[in-house]
Design a protein around this motif. Structure first.
Motif, PDB file in Angstrom:
ATOM      1  N   VAL A  59      67.139  41.474  38.767  1.00 49.94           N
ATOM      2  CA  VAL A  59      66.617  41.019  40.263  1.00 49.94           C
ATOM      3  C   VAL A  59      65.435  40.207  40.013  1.00 49.94           C
ATOM      4  O   VAL A  59      64.512  40.823  39.612  1.00 49.94           O
ATOM      5  CB  VAL A  59      66.628  42.042  41.230  1.00 49.94           C
ATOM      6  CG1 VAL A  59      65.687  43.229  40.832  1.00 49.94           C
ATOM      7  CG2 VAL A  59      66.353  41.450  42.769  1.00 49.94           C
ATOM      8  N   GLY A  60      65.353  38.951  40.592  1.00 43.75           N
ATOM      9  CA  GLY A  60      64.329  37.877  40.477  1.00 43.75           C
ATOM     10  C   GLY A  60      63.948  38.046  38.673  1.00 43.75           C
ATOM     11  O   GLY A  60      64.856  37.764  38.001  1.00 43.75           O
ATOM     12  N   GLY A  61      62.703  38.255  38.586  1.00 41.14           N
ATOM     13  CA  GLY A  61      62.259  38.135  36.997  1.00 41.14           C
ATOM     14  C   GLY A  61      62.215  39.439  36.469  1.00 41.14           C
ATOM     15  O   GLY A  61      61.429  39.668  35.641  1.00 41.14           O
ATOM     16  N   TRP A  62      62.905  40.468  37.018  1.00 38.00           N
ATOM     17  CA  TRP A  62      62.948  41.871  36.640  1.00 38.00           C
ATOM     18  C   TRP A  62      64.181  42.678  36.047  1.00 38.00           C
ATOM     19  O   TRP A  62      64.982  42.259  36.859  1.00 38.00           O
ATOM     20  CB  TRP A  62      62.367  42.711  37.659  1.00 38.00           C
ATOM     21  CG  TRP A  62      60.828  42.233  38.086  1.00 38.00           C
ATOM     22  CD1 TRP A  62      60.769  41.410  39.296  1.00 38.00           C
ATOM     23  CD2 TRP A  62      59.576  42.412  37.548  1.00 38.00           C
ATOM     24  NE1 TRP A  62      59.265  41.112  39.443  1.00 38.00           N
ATOM     25  CE2 TRP A  62      58.785  41.631  38.392  1.00 38.00           C
ATOM     26  CE3 TRP A  62      59.122  43.248  36.547  1.00 38.00           C
ATOM     27  CZ2 TRP A  62      57.066  41.806  37.923  1.00 38.00           C
ATOM     28  CZ3 TRP A  62      57.808  43.305  36.153  1.00 38.00           C
ATOM     29  CH2 TRP A  62      56.885  42.701  36.888  1.00 38.00           C
ATOM     30  N   PRO A  71      57.903  35.400  30.681  1.00 38.52           N
ATOM     31  CA  PRO A  71      56.529  35.412  30.388  1.00 38.52           C
ATOM     32  C   PRO A  71      55.765  35.648  31.824  1.00 38.52           C
ATOM     33  O   PRO A  71      56.335  35.672  33.109  1.00 38.52           O
ATOM     34  CB  PRO A  71      56.161  33.897  29.863  1.00 38.52           C
ATOM     35  CG  PRO A  71      57.277  33.007  30.601  1.00 38.52           C
ATOM     36  CD  PRO A  71      58.234  33.909  30.440  1.00 38.52           C
ATOM     37  N   GLY A  72      54.461  36.088  31.732  1.00 41.09           N
ATOM     38  CA  GLY A  72      53.603  36.517  33.045  1.00 41.09           C
ATOM     39  C   GLY A  72      53.020  37.953  32.856  1.00 41.09           C
ATOM     40  O   GLY A  72      53.654  38.801  32.133  1.00 41.09           O
ATOM     41  N   ASP A  73      52.256  38.418  33.943  1.00 39.32           N
ATOM     42  CA  ASP A  73      51.788  39.482  34.054  1.00 39.32           C
ATOM     43  C   ASP A  73      52.048  39.977  35.504  1.00 39.32           C
ATOM     44  O   ASP A  73      51.839  39.175  36.324  1.00 39.32           O
ATOM     45  CB  ASP A  73      50.243  39.867  33.445  1.00 39.32           C
ATOM     46  CG  ASP A  73      50.018  39.706  32.151  1.00 39.32           C
ATOM     47  OD1 ASP A  73      50.807  40.241  31.417  1.00 39.32           O
ATOM     48  OD2 ASP A  73      49.367  38.883  31.606  1.00 39.32           O
ATOM     49  N   VAL A 133      63.794  44.348  48.116  1.00 42.99           N
ATOM     50  CA  VAL A 133      63.202  45.167  47.066  1.00 42.99           C
ATOM     51  C   VAL A 133      61.505  44.852  46.821  1.00 42.99           C
ATOM     52  O   VAL A 133      61.296  43.616  46.763  1.00 42.99           O
ATOM     53  CB  VAL A 133      63.762  44.607  45.641  1.00 42.99           C
ATOM     54  CG1 VAL A 133      63.302  45.046  44.165  1.00 42.99           C
ATOM     55  CG2 VAL A 133      65.494  44.521  45.483  1.00 42.99           C
ATOM     56  N   LEU A 134      60.973  45.923  47.053  1.00 38.37           N
ATOM     57  CA  LEU A 134      59.362  45.745  46.802  1.00 38.37           C
ATOM     58  C   LEU A 134      58.994  45.925  45.221  1.00 38.37           C
ATOM     59  O   LEU A 134      59.360  46.846  44.653  1.00 38.37           O
ATOM     60  CB  LEU A 134      58.862  46.669  47.799  1.00 38.37           C
ATOM     61  CG  LEU A 134      59.182  46.730  49.197  1.00 38.37           C
ATOM     62  CD1 LEU A 134      58.254  48.161  49.887  1.00 38.37           C
ATOM     63  CD2 LEU A 134      59.117  45.565  49.827  1.00 38.37           C
ATOM     64  N   VAL A 135      58.506  44.974  44.742  1.00 35.24           N
ATOM     65  CA  VAL A 135      57.998  45.239  43.451  1.00 35.24           C
ATOM     66  C   VAL A 135      56.497  45.631  43.358  1.00 35.24           C
ATOM     67  O   VAL A 135      55.588  44.998  43.959  1.00 35.24           O
ATOM     68  CB  VAL A 135      57.888  43.878  42.817  1.00 35.24           C
ATOM     69  CG1 VAL A 135      57.711  43.657  41.245  1.00 35.24           C
ATOM     70  CG2 VAL A 135      59.571  43.228  43.084  1.00 35.24           C
ATOM     71  N   LEU A 136      56.263  46.746  43.020  1.00 36.16           N
ATOM     72  CA  LEU A 136      55.282  47.675  43.148  1.00 36.16           C
ATOM     73  C   LEU A 136      54.493  47.846  41.769  1.00 36.16           C
ATOM     74  O   LEU A 136      55.071  47.882  40.888  1.00 36.16           O
ATOM     75  CB  LEU A 136      55.264  48.960  44.138  1.00 36.16           C
ATOM     76  CG  LEU A 136      56.045  48.674  45.288  1.00 36.16           C
ATOM     77  CD1 LEU A 136      56.389  50.038  45.907  1.00 36.16           C
ATOM     78  CD2 LEU A 136      54.989  48.140  46.532  1.00 36.16           C
ATOM     79  N   GLU A 137      53.232  48.119  41.911  1.00 38.20           N
ATOM     80  CA  GLU A 137      52.442  48.551  40.744  1.00 38.20           C
ATOM     81  C   GLU A 137      53.131  49.844  40.442  1.00 38.20           C
ATOM     82  O   GLU A 137      53.345  50.841  40.994  1.00 38.20           O
ATOM     83  CB  GLU A 137      50.839  48.802  41.132  1.00 38.20           C
ATOM     84  CG  GLU A 137      49.934  48.690  39.897  1.00 38.20           C
ATOM     85  CD  GLU A 137      48.376  48.856  40.526  1.00 38.20           C
ATOM     86  OE1 GLU A 137      47.548  48.770  39.863  1.00 38.20           O
ATOM     87  OE2 GLU A 137      48.362  49.138  41.668  1.00 38.20           O
TER      88      GLU A 137
END
Length: 504
Positions: A15-18, A40-42, A105-109
């Motif tokens: 989903v997305g970039g995950w 790529p990315g952080d 979808v919440l992308v969380l730490e």
């Protein structure tokens, strides 16, 4: 996983970039999965919180959307070092998977664990960081509304972050308005039976201060500051303390440096409680961490903390707003797993049979509050399944029945209080699980000795039929009345499903 996930997502799903990896936590509506970035990315890893805002009943969807909006709005406006970070929000577009299509979808730490079930060797520095997070929230004009160990995350470096902001609310003057749900052990007395208006329950920052006092006492001593073996008993103790009919008895294990702090957090009334900024300075002095910079300046350094042991963190609950951890523990449903709601009371209530993790502790504790052997966790779970399908938002105005147990408010009034006295006012919908489920146990406990011993059939099923009609009608019929047989059959089916093998 021994419990079905509210939002099942297969490993490798993108989903997305995950890309979804292992499951982390689940609750009645949302589920959290570990994820890794596909390009790529952080950062390279994150926690994906799936909320099925594209499917469900209209009332459920409205409730979920409100919770999501609260959490997203707080993350959007507040970026503080002691609050868990949200990187982005996504919406699943996958018609081929109707159970996922439209989910938010919440992308969380990603954290390493939470404080749930953990007693750190040196809790002082962690308590200072938790208090700093509260101060950051309150200074920005927000109330957390559900502070508890499960909602304090531990990061890889051992530091603490506050999480689960779907109950958070922005202050409007002296008050904010939150959904009509909270964790009883961390709720101040004035809110336990507070009136719930159209906008929810009125709450002050002092409610978070009370919760902090409970949490501090728990981390420092391993026990709650109010007596009682169950949440219901401790809730009654809190009410007695607030009325002035009982005193606050802090544990003798509580260090002297913290005794006055906890006592000021747990003052009887909100007006008597210590303010958050003063509390932060007192806590930092007791913890020996030094003073954090004055808000709203961002912190220039992190406080060094002692992380919990790896074994303890492995069974801790990740507080991403779903409140429960997938079963990671031992085979007997106790010991390590006792810290997780997923297998709470597994010896009396089968796991993996569809009982939402969120309600297991309420169900088990409500049954244990009754001394009648027939009032079991499996029976209460079977009745909730039959009454509502575990839907806390059920609303049937035509029958005047509401909530997870389909209570009629005028009847619930007689069973909502643990001391056996009726509430002064008839509760108004929505009726929360925290109100509804313990009341089921109390009503069944009242019914059982009033059923004739000569009745035929499973006495547990007779109790359920009495709940739906009355014990007098069951006695008069000599068993389940004809018009209740379909209901009783469904209860009997789920009772068999939920009762552990060998206990039936």
């Amino acid at each position: 996983m021994t419990e079905p996930y509210a939002v099942p997502v297969p490993k490798g799903y993108r989903v997305g970039g995950w890309e979804v990896r292992e499951p982390l936590a689940t609750g009645a509506f949302g589920s959290v999965y570990a994820a890794r970035r596909t390009g790529p990315g952080d950062p390279r890893t994150a926690a994906l919180k799936f909320l099925p805002t594209g499917t469900g009943t209209p009332r459920q969807l409205t409730h979920l959307r409100e919770l999501v909006d609260r959490e997203v709005e707080l993350h959007r406006r507040l970026k503080q070092p002691r609050l868990i970070r949200m990187y982005e929000t996504l919406v699943v577009d996958d018609p081929g998977r109707p159970e996922l299509d439209g989910a938010t979808v919440l992308v969380l730490e990603k954290a390493e664990g939470s404080l749930n079930g953990v007693r750190p060797q040196e809790p002082g520095p962690l308590l200072a960081q938790i208090c700093e997070g509260l101060a950051q929230l309150h200074q920005a004009g927000w109330v957390h509304g559900d502070l508890k160990p499960a909602n304090v995350l531990l990061m890889a470096d051992g530091s603490a972050r506050l999480a689960d902001f779907n109950m958070a609310a922005e202050l409007e003057g002296t008050h904010a308005y939150t959904p009509a749900f909270s964790t009883p052990d961390y709720t101040p007395p004035e809110l336990l039976w507070s009136e719930i208006g159209e906008r929810g329950r009125r709450i002050r920052p002092s409610a978070d201060v009370w919760a902090y006092g409970v949490l501090a006492h728990l981390l420092l001593t391993g026990s709650f500051p109010l007596p009682g073996g169950t949440p219901s008993a401790r809730r009654d103790a809190a009410a007695a303390y607030a009325r002035g009919t009982d005193e606050l008895r802090l544990s003798p294990e509580l260090p002297d440096a913290w005794r006055g702090i906890v006592r000021e957090c747990l003052a009887r009334t909100h007006a008597e409680r210590i303010g958050t900024q003063a509390l932060l300075r007192r806590v930092e002095a007791a913890a020996g961490t030094g003073r954090s910079p004055r808000l709203p300046r961002r912190r220039s350094r992190r406080t060094t903390v002692v992380a919990a042991t790896a074994t303890t963190v492995a069974v801790a609950v990740l507080g991403y707003g779903v409140n429960t951890w997938a079963d990671q523990g031992g085979s007997d449903g106790r010991n390590n797993s006792e810290a997780t709601a997923a297998v709470y009371g597994a010896a009396e209530l089968r796991t993996g049979k569809g009982v939402p993790v969120t309600y297991r502790r309420l169900i088990v504790d409500s049954a244990h509050d009754c001394q009648q052997a027939e009032v079991t966790p499996a029976l209460i779970a079977a009745m909730l399944k039959t009454e509502s399908g575990f839907d806390p938002e059920l609303s049937d105005p035509a029958k005047n029945e509401y909530g997870i147990a389909r209570w009629t408010p005028s009847v619930l009034r007689w069973w909502i209080r643990a001391d056996g006295t009726p509430a002064k006012e008839t509760p108004r919908p929505p009726l929360t699980p925290a109100e509804s489920i313990p009341a089921v146990g109390r009503y069944l406990c009242f019914i059982e000795p009033r059923l004739k011993t000569s009745l035929s059939g499973d006495r547990r099923v007779l109790l359920a039929a009495s709940y739906r009609t009355s014990y007098k009608k069951v006695n008069d019929a000599g068993g389940v009345p004809p018009n209740q047989r379909a209901y009783a059959a469904r209860v009997a089916h789920w009772l068999k499903e939920y009762t552990p093998t060998g206990e039936q």
